[in-house]
Structures are given as structure tokens and as C-alpha cells.
Design a protein around this motif. Sequence first.
Motif, short mmCIF file in Angstrom:
data_model
loop_
_atom_site.label_atom_id
_atom_site.label_comp_id
_atom_site.label_asym_id
_atom_site.label_seq_id
_atom_site.Cartn_x
_atom_site.Cartn_y
_atom_site.Cartn_z
N LYS A 5 0.84 -1.19 0.00
CA LYS A 5 0.00 0.00 0.00
C LYS A 5 0.88 1.25 0.00
CE LYS A 5 -1.10 -0.32 4.98
NZ LYS A 5 -2.15 -0.18 5.97
N SER A 8 -0.83 4.47 -1.26
CA SER A 8 -1.75 4.94 -0.23
C SER A 8 -1.00 5.64 0.89
CB SER A 8 -2.55 3.78 0.36
OG SER A 8 -3.60 3.40 -0.49
N VAL A 38 -5.90 2.67 3.54
CA VAL A 38 -5.75 2.57 2.09
C VAL A 38 -6.63 3.66 1.47
CG1 VAL A 38 -5.07 0.16 2.03
CG2 VAL A 38 -7.49 0.72 1.92
N ASP A 50 -8.13 0.26 -4.45
CA ASP A 50 -7.33 1.37 -3.92
C ASP A 50 -6.33 1.87 -4.97
OD1 ASP A 50 -5.03 -0.23 -3.88
OD2 ASP A 50 -5.14 -0.61 -1.71
N ASP A 52 -3.21 1.70 -5.12
CA ASP A 52 -2.12 0.77 -5.45
C ASP A 52 -2.61 -0.35 -6.37
OD1 ASP A 52 0.46 1.38 -3.82
OD2 ASP A 52 -1.18 1.70 -2.40
N TYR A 395 -12.15 -5.85 2.99
CA TYR A 395 -12.21 -4.54 3.64
C TYR A 395 -13.32 -4.54 4.69
CZ TYR A 395 -11.59 0.51 4.06
OH TYR A 395 -11.30 1.77 4.53
#
Length: 431
Positions: A5, A8, A38, A50, A52, A395
Motif C-alpha cells: 500500500k 496509499s 488505504v 485502492d 495501489d 475490507y
Amino acid sequence: MAFTKQRSQEHFLRAQKSIPGGVNSPARAFGAVGGSPVVIDRAEGPWLFDIDGNRYIDYIGSWGPHILGHRHPAVIDAIHAALAKGTSFGAPCELETQLAELIIEAVPSIERVRMVNSGTEATMSAIRVARGFTGRSVIIKFAGCYHGHVDSLLVKAGSGALTLGIPSSPGIPSGCTADTVVLEYNDQQQLEQTFAARGSEIAAVILEPVVGNMGVVIPTPEFLQALQSQCRQHGSLLIFDEVMTGFRVAYGGAQSLFGIRPDLTTLGKIIGGGMPVGAYGGRADIMNVVSPLGPVYQAGTLSGNPVAMASGIATLSTLKATNPYPQLETLTKSLVNGLSRLATDAGIPHTIPRVGSMFTFFFNPDTVSNLANASKSDTVAFARYFHAMLERGIYLPCSQFEANFVSAAHSQAEVGATLDAAKHAFALTKH
Ligand SMILES: *Cc1c(COP(=O)(O)O)cnc(C)c1O
């Protein structure tokens, strides 16, 4: 490829230089689980993506609104059609009446409804109406229930005790909460004692009829009955804050599920279909005190916004036409049963209260019926579980004390993938 991440993290550093804490609502900052959040690029159906390039199965649905999943075609089309006609008029439009009619048809106790822009505005206004209508000041709320960041309602309680309101945030003068009494959820006896002592001063009792904001907590039938009968007996108003539960636990909200008729109801989240909308409504004779009919003032430059109304109408119409509730019930039940089985196999004490498509996995061996026992959950284990799930593309809400939401865009495939991830996550959580 290993989970990363990096983008992020870089973006979050930048955000913190211009936005307090890098977020526009505190729960998003991962404060309860550690690490950095994220940053989301886009969403589709049951997924979040996200910046990434990671894909997640989403169990927050923007903290409740997306019961149809992200970017449902009917909702997106309705927003496009509204946009083509303008973004705000500051004058009546047909869409706001259409949404009001859908709400009144769906929610048994609502005869008149006023649109606002958030759940916070809805509860703030409902409290004002209750006080204006009854000519009384005292409000009863319950420890662990969240009603937005309204001054008079931002009060917690010492566990179990009947506590006079002490503001839980600096910036709220003690005068704002002096008339707020905080009681323990599901404690019928405490409620009856308070009414016996102060009944003639009590304007209203406000509660989440299924709590989502200390994690999911379910009311007992006795508690609900006591609320209704005490309010009637003492001339106090019963306010159901259904910002989360409205159109979530059933199309007609928790009140239709439990057969209780509150005097006022607050709504938000799902009724905006992802756009900023709140609403409060109830008995016509009570709502008639609202300006311009009556003396209780409440207004909004963007209230009844046509783009937001269109999104809400499309969401409620789709829910009405497709009735996803039985399927949500079955799917969420299979997810919860699967999680429970895996946790038991891994030797993890847990309890999972669920109503319809909202649930919380508490790392807690006991039944959770109020804030006092919710607070005994193992938040360290939760944080480990949360990050292990995130790295596996799931998530979850980033705190033990939040509700998980399943949407109509989720299927058995997502449930299966979630259980696969949970199997590994529970193994890591234990050690
Ligand atoms: C989310 C929520 C609110 C606040 O709504 P906002 O739109 O965030 O202001 C109020 N009450 C309940 C029960 C909620 O879940």
C-alpha cells in the motif's frame, strides 16, 4: 504479488498536510487498528479498488448507504438524468416529493417528512422538534448509541450508572448536555426508574432500534415495549434513529420488523443511495410544528437537492421492486455461520449479533447487550484480524465497535472468498 500500500501511504502523508488527520471523518483514519488507511480510487458492485491497484470485497458500503452495491446502474442513470437538468434550484422540485412519498409509503409511522443533508442534521432537527412540540428539555439517550456529532447527543456514560450528561468532546459547553440523560441500552428497569423520577421533564427518548455504532447490539422485546409504554404514559416522544437501520434491516426499517410505532424517525445513509441526504419525519401533528407551518425553525440551502433526491429515489425504487431482503438474510447468515465455525475451530471466543445484512464479529465470549459488555471485547485481537483480512483483500470496518454490511451485489462467491481469508486471518489472530 505481495500486498503493498505504498501509494496509499504516500498519499496519506500528503493529505495530513492539508486535512486534519488526513481524513474528513475520523473513523477512516484506522486509529483503532493502527497503520495507515488505504486510499480508494474507485468502487464497483461489492468491490473497492485502492490507488495501489488492490481489490477488496467491501463490508462497509460507505458505512451503510450502499445496500445495492457500488454504482448500481439504476442509481447512476438517475443521477445522470438529474444532472442534465441542473444541480440545485433553491426552489421546490418534483423529485423531493417523490422521495418523501416513497419514505412515507415504506415506514409505518412517518406521515410527514423533511429532507436534510446528513444523519446528524436529521437527529439534531428531530430533537429540536421534540422539545418544541412538548415544551420540555430533557432527552434520554443510551450509552453506545451514536446519533451524529450533535452537541447535545455527543455524550457517553459511565458503565451501568445513570449518568448525567458529560460532554465527550472539548468544544461542547456543559450547558449543551445538561439536559441529556444517558442510560444503559436494554436496561428496562433503569428506564422505568428515570421516568418515575423525571417523567414530566422528558421531551424524548432517542435510540438506535438496532444499534450499529457500538457494534451490532439487538434490543430485547421487553426493552422496546418499555420504551413505547413509558413514553406514552408520560407524554414523551419516542424517536427511532433509523439512519443506519432504515431500509437496511427491512424495507420499512427496524420499526416494521419489531412492530413499534415511534413518534419521530430519523433517516440517512440508504435514502441518499451514496449522496448526502438525511431526513426526519413522523406524526403529522408533531411535524406541523416545523417552519414554515409552525414555530420550530429548520432550513437548508441544499436540502432536497435534485441530484441527491434522484439517487435516493432510484435506490428505494430498486429495493421496492427487487426486494433483496430475503437474499441478503440468507447470504449474511451463511457468512456469519461460516465465520463462527472457523473461529470455533481456531479456538477464538466470539459472538456475532446479526439482524438482516448487518452484523458484528465481537472478539468476546459473552452475549453483547450494551456498551458495558461490548467494551470487554478483545480489541488487540480485532486489530490483528482486521489487518490480516485487509492484506487478503477483505475490507472490514476499521474498529471492533462498528457494523459490517453485506450488499445485494455480494454473492456466494464473495462469501466463499471471505471465509477463505478468515481461515488464515484467524490462525494469525490467535498468536
Ligand atoms: C451514521 C449515523 C448518524 C449520522 O449520520 P451522518 O450522515 O454521518 O451525519 C446518525 N445516527 C446513526 C444511527 C448513524 O448510524
